[in-house]
Design a protein around this motif. Sequence first.
Motif, PDB file in Angstrom:
ATOM      1  N   GLY A  90       0.834  -1.198   0.000  1.00  0.00           N
ATOM      2  CA  GLY A  90       0.000   0.000   0.000  1.00  0.00           C
ATOM      3  C   GLY A  90       0.863   1.240   0.000  1.00  0.00           C
ATOM      4  O   GLY A  90       1.889   1.283   0.683  1.00  0.00           O
ATOM      5  N   GLY A  91       0.483   2.232  -0.785  1.00  0.00           N
ATOM      6  CA  GLY A  91       1.268   3.461  -0.831  1.00  0.00           C
ATOM      7  C   GLY A  91       2.663   3.208  -1.343  1.00  0.00           C
ATOM      8  O   GLY A  91       2.850   2.635  -2.422  1.00  0.00           O
ATOM      9  N   ASN A  92       3.662   3.597  -0.554  1.00  0.00           N
ATOM     10  CA  ASN A  92       5.066   3.451  -0.959  1.00  0.00           C
ATOM     11  C   ASN A  92       5.751   2.232  -0.358  1.00  0.00           C
ATOM     12  O   ASN A  92       6.964   2.072  -0.519  1.00  0.00           O
ATOM     13  N   TYR A  93       4.974   1.345   0.307  1.00  0.00           N
ATOM     14  CA  TYR A  93       5.632   0.313   1.101  1.00  0.00           C
ATOM     15  C   TYR A  93       5.033  -1.076   0.938  1.00  0.00           C
ATOM     16  O   TYR A  93       3.866  -1.242   0.578  1.00  0.00           O
ATOM     17  N   LEU A  94       5.882  -2.043   1.247  1.00  0.00           N
ATOM     18  CA  LEU A  94       5.483  -3.427   1.420  1.00  0.00           C
ATOM     19  C   LEU A  94       5.592  -3.775   2.898  1.00  0.00           C
ATOM     20  O   LEU A  94       6.404  -3.192   3.627  1.00  0.00           O
ATOM     21  N   ARG A 114       8.473  -3.683   7.484  1.00  0.00           N
ATOM     22  CA  ARG A 114       8.074  -2.734   6.449  1.00  0.00           C
ATOM     23  C   ARG A 114       9.289  -2.411   5.592  1.00  0.00           C
ATOM     24  O   ARG A 114      10.395  -2.255   6.102  1.00  0.00           O
ATOM     25  N   CYS A 115       9.099  -2.319   4.277  1.00  0.00           N
ATOM     26  CA  CYS A 115      10.187  -1.900   3.393  1.00  0.00           C
ATOM     27  C   CYS A 115       9.603  -1.104   2.237  1.00  0.00           C
ATOM     28  O   CYS A 115       8.381  -1.072   2.035  1.00  0.00           O
ATOM     29  N   LYS A 116      10.455  -0.470   1.458  1.00  0.00           N
ATOM     30  CA  LYS A 116       9.989   0.237   0.269  1.00  0.00           C
ATOM     31  C   LYS A 116       9.597  -0.778  -0.802  1.00  0.00           C
ATOM     32  O   LYS A 116       9.943  -1.955  -0.716  1.00  0.00           O
TER      33      LYS A 116
END
Length: 336
Positions: A94-98, A124-126
């Motif tokens: 979602g958004g900018n992240y995994l 969480r990561c990009k």
Amino acid sequence: MSKKLQVILISALIVVILAVLAVVLYFNQRITMNPAGTVGNTGGNLNNRGLFCEYDGVVYFSNAHDGGSLCAMDPNEGNVRRLSTVKVRNILAGGNYLYYFQEGTSEEQTSALGQLPGVLSFVRCKLNGSGSTVLTTDFVMTGQLVNNYLYLMTTSRNGNSFYKMKIDKSDKVELTDDIINPACAVDGFIYYNGTDSNHYLYALNTANDASSEFWRGNVWYPVREGDYVYYLDVANNYRLCRYSISRSVIEVLTDDRVDCFNVGNGLVYYQKNSTTEPQLKYMSASGGESYVLAQGNYTNINMTSRYVYFQAFGDSTTTYHAPLGTSTYGVFAPEL
């Protein structure tokens, strides 16, 4: 220029440099919030370990052919690349992240659910796999992303805990010690079945985290698709049904005893439980004639916009795939 003035100028320059570095560091570390309506993965995928997750034209997946590593590819299975070497499941985007649950080899944990494998963390990561940040070292059974919060069902030797946490790791709120599966999230509500005194369908409003009774069915693994809630009917040998919310009508899709299922793209895939003839089958999401995809016992049924993926029961080292709506399958072994 006097030495005193030189010292003042140098000191001022250092202050400016430090201020600029602080601003850059702040913006680099600041977590961008998600657009409204964000949901991390489909309920059907998460009920099947969340091994595949399609988001914004990219499929993120646990690559059994590469030890369960986190990989990404196009929906047509091209342009495969490795994002992380760790073994993952419960993939959310979602958004900018995994976000994903990273499995490891730490000591086993025991809970009311029995022996649990060792874990490392929920991460969480990009979207490109960089910038990994540990959000919790709790054992996450199931997690879902709704807007800017992660809803996590965790367990430990001290018992169960269902809580939410903001994606920047702040604002952690313990909600209950009941077992709540947050996999099915639609329009700001999490739909889940009771596990103790009844198997009714409940809805948790993520705007205020209040739960209410939604339907007095006998439900397991609910997945909402539009007007329908697909589920396993506990009272009737775990047959696969769907419930029309607007019409308050139950439709039986199959009388087969079902171990697991997934629904999406107008299709339902399910594992028929049988001691003599177990089969992985599929049909239209509205029911009707069913077709056999594979003979035998299969599990971890995940779906993307083009393919269905699944594994043989008891073997997580090989993943199979088939184009949606077809009866021909093979080993999924993407080349890195």
